[in-house]
Structure formats: structure tokens, C-alpha cells
Design an enzyme around this catalytic site. Structure first.
Site, mmCIF file in Angstrom:
data_model
loop_
_atom_site.group_PDB
_atom_site.id
_atom_site.type_symbol
_atom_site.label_atom_id
_atom_site.label_comp_id
_atom_site.label_asym_id
_atom_site.label_seq_id
_atom_site.Cartn_x
_atom_site.Cartn_y
_atom_site.Cartn_z
ATOM 1 N N ASN A 11 117.057 36.449 62.046
ATOM 2 C CA ASN A 11 117.214 37.851 61.642
ATOM 3 C C ASN A 11 116.288 38.517 62.545
ATOM 4 O OD1 ASN A 11 117.188 40.265 60.457
ATOM 5 N ND2 ASN A 11 116.770 39.692 58.448
ATOM 6 N N ARG A 92 121.975 37.244 61.670
ATOM 7 C CA ARG A 92 122.290 38.357 60.700
ATOM 8 C C ARG A 92 122.589 39.482 61.677
ATOM 9 N NH1 ARG A 92 118.356 42.779 58.286
ATOM 10 N NH2 ARG A 92 119.771 43.922 56.852
ATOM 11 N N HIS A 181 123.731 45.143 52.612
ATOM 12 C CA HIS A 181 123.220 44.014 51.572
ATOM 13 C C HIS A 181 124.210 43.017 51.284
ATOM 14 C CE1 HIS A 181 119.885 47.221 50.425
ATOM 15 N NE2 HIS A 181 119.339 46.587 51.599
ATOM 16 N N GLY A 213 114.795 48.918 50.308
ATOM 17 C CA GLY A 213 116.255 49.315 50.169
ATOM 18 C C GLY A 213 117.014 48.837 48.820
ATOM 19 N N ARG A 242 114.074 56.179 50.896
ATOM 20 C CA ARG A 242 115.295 56.868 51.203
ATOM 21 C C ARG A 242 115.907 57.681 49.745
ATOM 22 N NH1 ARG A 242 117.643 51.373 53.130
ATOM 23 N NH2 ARG A 242 116.824 51.209 55.225
ATOM 24 N N VAL A 332 112.007 44.169 43.553
ATOM 25 C CA VAL A 332 112.067 45.046 42.232
ATOM 26 C C VAL A 332 112.999 44.577 41.135
ATOM 27 C CG1 VAL A 332 112.450 47.211 41.130
ATOM 28 C CG2 VAL A 332 111.425 47.205 43.450
ATOM 29 N N ASN A 335 111.314 40.969 39.780
ATOM 30 C CA ASN A 335 109.973 40.951 39.418
ATOM 31 C C ASN A 335 109.512 42.020 38.447
ATOM 32 O OD1 ASN A 335 108.993 38.806 40.963
ATOM 33 N ND2 ASN A 335 109.581 40.026 42.635
ATOM 34 N N GLU A 385 119.471 35.416 50.964
ATOM 35 C CA GLU A 385 120.345 36.061 52.046
ATOM 36 C C GLU A 385 120.505 34.914 53.158
ATOM 37 O OE1 GLU A 385 120.397 40.600 52.537
ATOM 38 O OE2 GLU A 385 118.512 39.900 51.766
#
Length: 400
Positions: A11, A92, A181, A213, A242, A332, A335, A385
Site C-alpha cells: 500500500n 492497493r 473502502h 475516513g 472531512r 472507531v 473500538n 483490507e
């Protein structure tokens, strides 16, 4: 195809390279690592293989130097790029446009086509391409396979991906919803079905990928039918930096009334909005700490974040018609007990019942956090991923 079963996943970012070496025979991670601050005066490479952990601090002037350093660390552990057990390198690539909707073996023509897609992802695709070029130079005889963030969402019907603007203008400029994603959404939707003991083809899942993101997807029988991100990763949920969904006229207003230029507005919406724009922090742990201290800005940021999530979950119930599970993933999602409670805990009208004890348990394995009586399962599924990229690359090799 020979008997080689290892896939090196790369990546490549603008100033970093993340990598994992995975043996697809059993799914074992043989090595993982990260090269940071490429092109800066002081860089660092952190490498892990088995119980070994090494940190190399030196300058990596470019991606060639960084990947050569990665190859050397792998060689020290007997896992070098020249190993006959290495089957392929999986890359990726953020944006595949409308052309690349499946894992793709890279040749000169594919690489040239990827360069043509740079305007759709100017911050990401150039770095992805650089990583591919360097890897091909290091192992020109080895299959190099691109796996695209946008590919999983290519199954969206036209009424979901087309914007309601002039069709000729949109088509001439490749303006449409692509989604991102994708490797995470594909992996998590499949693992959620497995968690329920069912085939992916029989399960409808809403996936909430909540990291810095963030994106949501509606997956019907293993196929994406809608997702929250659009032409770029800016659309959709409130994110770390964002804005997510925004009235487009805000851009015109800021230009006319505040005198902001296009680049300034771009930076505002992508880097100084979302949670950090609302309360000055984009780490949900810090926001939770400040909420506990009565910080009104942190509380408002959390409430806006959750409100947007609930809107998407509700709309995807309508899109799918039947929902078997809602799956939380990424930093997020995996967790934050509070985020899951705030989102799922307020959707009992949709048949979602959270179990507070289950929700409070932390772990690294996929798990259900819904009550046994819940009509809709609520799952926490750690995303992977890198494994998904390796899986898709290896599957392509086996087809050849």
C-alpha cells in the site's frame, strides 16, 4: 500456476509504504511493516516477522530506496522477494474508474490506463502507481496485481451511482459516484455472513466503516447496491477531517462571500472539517474524554457524527428492504462502545436491540453485540483490507 502461496501486499502512499506478507495456504501473516517519511530528512522502517521487531531509522529519498529496504528486511528473515514461495505482489490502488472493476494483472497497458485515472484521485493514485513501478523493477518476472478500492461498488445500479446533473457533462468528465473502502466493505460483509453461519448470497448487510475516513454501504447478497462516498471520498458520513454531505451551494457561498479560492475550499472541506472542524479533535477517544468533562463542542461533534450515521442506516434499510445485520468496522467502529451504543441503541424501531454487556466487551475477533431477541444482528467485525487484497490477488492467479 505453481505451488507458491505467498502474496506480498503493498500500500504505497505519497510518503509511506505499508506492507504485509501473507501465506494464503493458511492465511498466516509472515511479516508486516511500515516505511514512513519517505523523501524527508529522517525516515523510519518498522518491520515485524514472527516474534521479531526491528526499527531502522535512516533517510529514504524515494520509493525505490524504501522498497529496497523492505526487501532487505524480508531477506533477513528468509522471506526475500527472490523466494520461490512468493506467488505475486498485490497492490492497493485507490481509484479504478469504470474500467477496472476486478483484480487486474498489471502490464504496461494497465499501468498507462492507471496514469489516465490520476485526475480522479490526484492525491492517491500517483503514489500507488509509483509503488507498482518500483515493485515491477525489483521483480519484473513476478505477477503484479492491482486491487481497487472502488471495485466492490461497481455493482451499484445506475440510479444509485448517477448524479442528477446534465448527463453529457457528467459523462464527458467521468462525474459519478464511485465509492471507496471497497476492500473493507467486501471483507466485512462476507465475514458478517460467516459470523451468522450463512452464505453471503443470502444475507443483506449494512457495513459501517468508521475510521478517520468513514463510509457506509448497503450490501444485498454479497453485492454492493449503494455506498456513501461518491466521486471522491469527501461525500457521505462525517469523518475525522472531512465534512461529508454538504449543500454544494456552500462552495459558491464561500467563494463569493468569504473570497475563498477553489484550493482553499478544497483544503477546508477535506482537512479542516468533520470532527476536527467542529471541536478541534479527530480522535474519538479524545472527543469521548472531553465529553466526559462536559465539553459542549465535543458533545456537539459527537451528536452530529451519530446523527449522520443514523440517517444512512435508516436510508439503507429502505434501500435493502430487508436487513439481516449492521456491521461496525475500522478504528472507531471496532473500538468505540459509545458510538455503537448511540447509533444502534436508538434504532429499536428498525428491530435493532443492542446488548450492553456484549457491546462492552473488547476483542480482536468478529462478534455479535446485539441482544438475542434482536431481529437485526449487530456485529463488530475487525476489517482486514490487506488480507482481502491478498485473497483477491491469489484468486486471480488461480484462475490463470
Amino acid at each position: 500456476m505453481n505451488d507458491a502461496t505467498r502474496v506480498l501486499v503493498l500500500n504505497s502512499g505519497s510518503s509511506s509504504v505499508k506492507y504485509q506478507l501473507i501465506d494464503m495456504a493458511g492465511g498466516d501473516r509472515l511479516a508486516t511493516g511500515l516505511v514512513e517519511r519517505i523523501g524527508e530528512p529522517a525516515g523510519a522502517l518498522v518491520h515485524r516477522a514472527g516474534d521479531a521487531r526491528r526499527t531502522v531509522e535512516e533517510r529514504y529519498p524515494d520509493h525505490t530506496a524504501a522498497l529496497k529496504a523492505v526487501a532487505e528486511e524480508l531477506r533477513r528473515d528468509g522471506l526475500g522477494l527472490d523466494s520461490p514461495e512468493l506467488a505475486a505482489i498485490g497492490h492497493r490502488v485507490v481509484h479504478g474508474g469504470t474500467r477496472f472493476t476486478q483484480p487486474t494483472r498489471i502490464d504496461d497497458a494497465v499501468l498507462e490506463a492507471l496514469r489516465g485515472l490520476v485526475p480522479l484521485a490526484p492525491l492517491h493514485n500517483p503514489a500507488n502507481i509509483t509503488g507498482i513501478e518500483v515493485a515491477r523493477a525489483l521483480r519484473p518476472d513476478l505477477p503484479q496485481i492491482a486491487v481497487f478500492d472502488t471495485a466492490f461498488h461497481a455493482t451499484m445500479p445506475e440510479h444509485a451511482w448517477r448524479y442528477a446533473i446534465d448527463k453529457e457533462t457528467a459523462d464527458a468528465n467521468s462525474v459519478r459516484r464511485y465509492g471507496f473502502h471497497g476492500t473493507s466493505h467486501e471483507y466485512v460483509s462476507r465475514r458478517t455472513a460467516e459470523l451468522l453461519g450463512r452464505a453471503p448470497e443470502s444475507v443483506n448487510v449494512i457495513v459501517l466503516h468508521l475510521g478517520n475516513g468513514a463510509s457506509a454501504s448497503a450490501v444485498r447478497g454479497g453485492v454492493c447496491v449503494d455506498t456513501s462516498m461518491g466521486l471522491t471520498p469527501l461525500e457521505g458520513l462525517v469523518m475525522g477531517t472531512r465534512s461529508g454531505d454538504l449543500d454544494p451551494a456552500v462552495i459558491f457561498h464561500l467563494h463569493r462571500e468569504a473570497g475563498l479560492g477553489v484550493d482553499e475550499i478544497d483544503a477546508l472541506l477535506n482537512r479542516r472539517s468533520g470532527l476536527i472542524g467542529l471541536c478541534g479533535a479527530n480522535d474519538m477517544r479524545e472527543i469521548a474524554r472531553r465529553m466526559g468533562e462536559g465539553d459542549a463542542d465535543a458533545q456537539l461533534a459527537f451528536d452530529i457524527y451519530v446523527h449522520r450515521l443514523k440517517k444512512y442506516v435508516g436510508s439503507y434499510f429502505a434501500v435493502l428492504g430487508r436487513v439481516d445485520a449492521v456491521a461496525f468496522t475500522a478504528g472507531v467502529g471496532e473500538n468505540s462502545i459509545a458510538v455503537r451504543e448511540a447509533v444502534a441503541g436508538r434504532l429499536s424501531v428498525l428491530g435493532i436491540e443492542l446488548d450492553s454487556v456484549r457491546n462492552g466487551v473488547r476483542g480482536d475477533s468478529p462478534r455479535l453485540v446485539s441482544a438475542p431477541t434482536s431481529r437485526v444482528a449487530v456485529a463488530v467485525v475487525p476489517t482486514d483490507e490487506e488480507y482481502e487484497i491478498a485473497r483477491q490477488a491469489f484468486a486471480l492467479l488461480r484462475q490463470d
